[in-house]
Design an enzyme around this catalytic site. Sequence first.
Site, mmCIF file in Angstrom:
data_model
loop_
_atom_site.group_PDB
_atom_site.id
_atom_site.type_symbol
_atom_site.label_atom_id
_atom_site.label_comp_id
_atom_site.label_asym_id
_atom_site.label_seq_id
_atom_site.Cartn_x
_atom_site.Cartn_y
_atom_site.Cartn_z
ATOM 1 N N LYS A 9 -12.391 -1.865 7.741
ATOM 2 C CA LYS A 9 -11.690 -2.805 8.605
ATOM 3 C C LYS A 9 -12.019 -2.580 10.083
ATOM 4 O O LYS A 9 -12.349 -3.512 10.799
ATOM 5 C CB LYS A 9 -10.182 -2.726 8.363
ATOM 6 C CG LYS A 9 -9.793 -3.183 6.951
ATOM 7 C CD LYS A 9 -8.320 -3.034 6.690
ATOM 8 C CE LYS A 9 -7.922 -3.663 5.363
ATOM 9 N NZ LYS A 9 -8.483 -2.975 4.198
ATOM 10 N N ASP A 62 -1.507 6.543 6.456
ATOM 11 C CA ASP A 62 -2.611 5.698 6.017
ATOM 12 C C ASP A 62 -2.870 4.711 7.150
ATOM 13 O O ASP A 62 -2.084 3.805 7.393
ATOM 14 C CB ASP A 62 -2.217 4.975 4.727
ATOM 15 C CG ASP A 62 -3.266 3.976 4.259
ATOM 16 O OD1 ASP A 62 -4.297 3.810 4.940
ATOM 17 O OD2 ASP A 62 -3.053 3.354 3.203
ATOM 18 N N TRP A 86 0.816 -1.206 0.000
ATOM 19 C CA TRP A 86 0.000 0.000 0.000
ATOM 20 C C TRP A 86 0.853 1.261 0.000
ATOM 21 O O TRP A 86 0.499 2.262 -0.638
ATOM 22 C CB TRP A 86 -0.984 -0.032 1.172
ATOM 23 C CG TRP A 86 -1.888 -1.217 1.067
ATOM 24 C CD1 TRP A 86 -1.904 -2.324 1.863
ATOM 25 C CD2 TRP A 86 -2.884 -1.453 0.050
ATOM 26 N NE1 TRP A 86 -2.840 -3.224 1.418
ATOM 27 C CE2 TRP A 86 -3.453 -2.723 0.314
ATOM 28 C CE3 TRP A 86 -3.337 -0.715 -1.039
ATOM 29 C CZ2 TRP A 86 -4.463 -3.263 -0.486
ATOM 30 C CZ3 TRP A 86 -4.342 -1.249 -1.839
ATOM 31 C CH2 TRP A 86 -4.890 -2.504 -1.555
#
Length: 362
Positions: A197, A173, A103
């Site tokens: 999540k 992030d 990511w």
Amino acid sequence: MSKKVYNFNAGPSALPKSVLETAQKELVNFEDSGMSVMELSHRSKTYESVHQEAKQLLKKLLNIPDNYQILFLQGGASLQFSMIPMNLLKEGQKASYLMSGSWSEKAFKEAQLIGEASIAASTKNEQYKSIPSYDSSTIESTDAYVHLTSNNTIYGTQWQSFPDTKDVPLIADMSSDILSRPLDIEKFGLIYAGAQKNLGPSGVTVVIVRKDLLEQENDNIPTILRYQTHAKADSLYHTPPTFAIYMLRNVLRWVQDQGGALAIQELNEKKANLLYEAIDQSNGFYTGHATKESRSRMNVTFTLPNEDLTKAFLNEAADKGFVGLGGHRSVGGCRASIYNAVPLEACTALRTFMEEFQQTHS
């Protein structure tokens, strides 16, 4: 009667059962409106109360200071990969990226399309088994920001503490570990997180941004891609993902009922310790991907001695109701994602299964 299922999916992932039951109860008639929350106008007073409560709960649970703005956006964390450099990376400046997995690689790639971006530290050469060490003395005062991914779902690593980036904004992030522990928000210039999540269902992205950064942002970009646009309109510039924000509010209520971020952290530590103990005490039958000092409390990644055993493990686990234990296709092996809503009971059951599987197949 439905069979017992333990949800270890990496995302979208488990939601608290009580939150789902509330949504089920209110689905067709929200607060005596005669309508579902999905049918309400986003300009209505009924929806407005949901929107504002979600913001206030997040502010309370993460102790977000008044000089930060909370935004509810769309496009997932992936859109933030572009929005951040679009808004905050100016000509003549450089953005620094700390690389700890796939990511952060994606975020860096997008930044390169927009301006000057560099890799300040990386553990790619060791298959991202650990969090990179970072020398903050390399920061230049003219840098636009330093970016990191706080938890790495694919590799099972997590930043346990965050670097001091001096006067250069630190951007994180936190899609896969936001609200899993208390945070010192003032360490960060901007935090962003897809909800799917720890915060709710997919569809809404939370951005927590320091207000002075909003005032400095670039203005030569499309209106809908400017943070200021959404800040000035209180995240109502265009139709927001109202149902996802409603679910976010309900999850935040649940976190508050559990005792807040500190109580959630303590529970997450118990869950993670159960599984890491099973790995460490297996005499090599299970091998963790991450180094011990970098282990994630959200994603426990491990391998078995060979591919045949891995397949047998996953097949037997599925038969017993364990869902989502396959590792990411890029690394293989196994992965148990144990986000906030995954109960301790699920981790206890998985540990028991891991021990029984080892006894049977050793």
